[in-house]
Motif scaffolding. Structure first.
Motif, PDB file in Angstrom:
ATOM      1  N   UNK A 100      13.718  -2.760  -4.022  1.00 45.58           N
ATOM      2  CA  UNK A 100      13.042  -2.602  -2.399  1.00 45.58           C
ATOM      3  C   UNK A 100      12.678  -0.642  -2.608  1.00 45.58           C
ATOM      4  N   UNK A 101      12.507  -0.224  -2.968  1.00 44.17           N
ATOM      5  CA  UNK A 101      12.148   1.090  -3.888  1.00 44.17           C
ATOM      6  C   UNK A 101      11.335   0.616  -4.402  1.00 44.17           C
ATOM      7  N   UNK A 102      10.692  -0.283  -5.571  1.00 48.63           N
ATOM      8  CA  UNK A 102       9.554  -0.479  -6.680  1.00 48.63           C
ATOM      9  C   UNK A 102       8.591  -1.210  -5.595  1.00 48.63           C
ATOM     10  N   UNK A 103       9.542  -2.580  -4.609  1.00 43.66           N
ATOM     11  CA  UNK A 103       8.040  -3.442  -4.164  1.00 43.66           C
ATOM     12  C   UNK A 103       7.767  -2.294  -2.620  1.00 43.66           C
ATOM     13  N   UNK A 104       8.266  -1.423  -1.936  1.00 45.48           N
ATOM     14  CA  UNK A 104       7.545  -0.089  -1.604  1.00 45.48           C
ATOM     15  C   UNK A 104       6.356   0.601  -1.813  1.00 45.48           C
ATOM     16  N   UNK A 105       6.838   0.875  -2.853  1.00 43.01           N
ATOM     17  CA  UNK A 105       5.807   1.837  -4.381  1.00 43.01           C
ATOM     18  C   UNK A 105       4.686   1.020  -4.114  1.00 43.01           C
ATOM     19  N   UNK A 109       0.615   1.870  -3.559  1.00 41.61           N
ATOM     20  CA  UNK A 109      -0.094   1.622  -4.693  1.00 41.61           C
ATOM     21  C   UNK A 109      -1.473   0.501  -4.324  1.00 41.61           C
ATOM     22  N   UNK A 110      -1.395  -0.180  -4.202  1.00 43.84           N
ATOM     23  CA  UNK A 110      -1.931  -1.661  -4.154  1.00 43.84           C
ATOM     24  C   UNK A 110      -3.363  -1.200  -1.917  1.00 43.84           C
ATOM     25  N   UNK A 111      -2.267  -0.690  -1.779  1.00 43.19           N
ATOM     26  CA  UNK A 111      -3.507  -0.599   0.098  1.00 43.19           C
ATOM     27  C   UNK A 111      -4.019   0.863  -0.703  1.00 43.19           C
ATOM     28  N   UNK A 112      -3.489   1.912  -1.223  1.00 43.81           N
ATOM     29  CA  UNK A 112      -4.226   3.201  -1.655  1.00 43.81           C
ATOM     30  C   UNK A 112      -5.257   2.475  -2.523  1.00 43.81           C
TER      31      UNK A 112
END
Length: 67
Positions: free
Chosen positions: A6-11, A15-18
């Motif tokens: 979950x931490x990896x997916x949210x990170x 990053x993709x949004x930024x």
């Protein structure tokens, strides 16, 4: 407690949004070019499918027959 996946997916989503928000690279305000040279450029639809958006030729009227 959050799992590692979950931490990896949210990170990765953050990053993709930024990257998507900062990826265009255009600085300053957007504008429509008004120079005469810009009128000769292809538009986006013409670039994507030039065959479908090619200007149609007007048919010539048939020659008149003398009577």
């Amino acid at each position: 407690m959050l799992r590692a996946s979950q931490i990896l997916v949210s990170t990765l989503a953050l990053a993709a949004s930024a990257a998507a928000l900062s990826g265009c690279g255009q600085r300053g305000p957007l504008y429509l070019p008004g120079a005469p040279e810009a009128r000769q450029r292809a538009t986006l639809p013409e670039t994507l499918s030039p065959v479908l958006t090619a200007p149609a030729t007007t048919p010539t009227p048939p020659a008149s027959v003398p009577q």
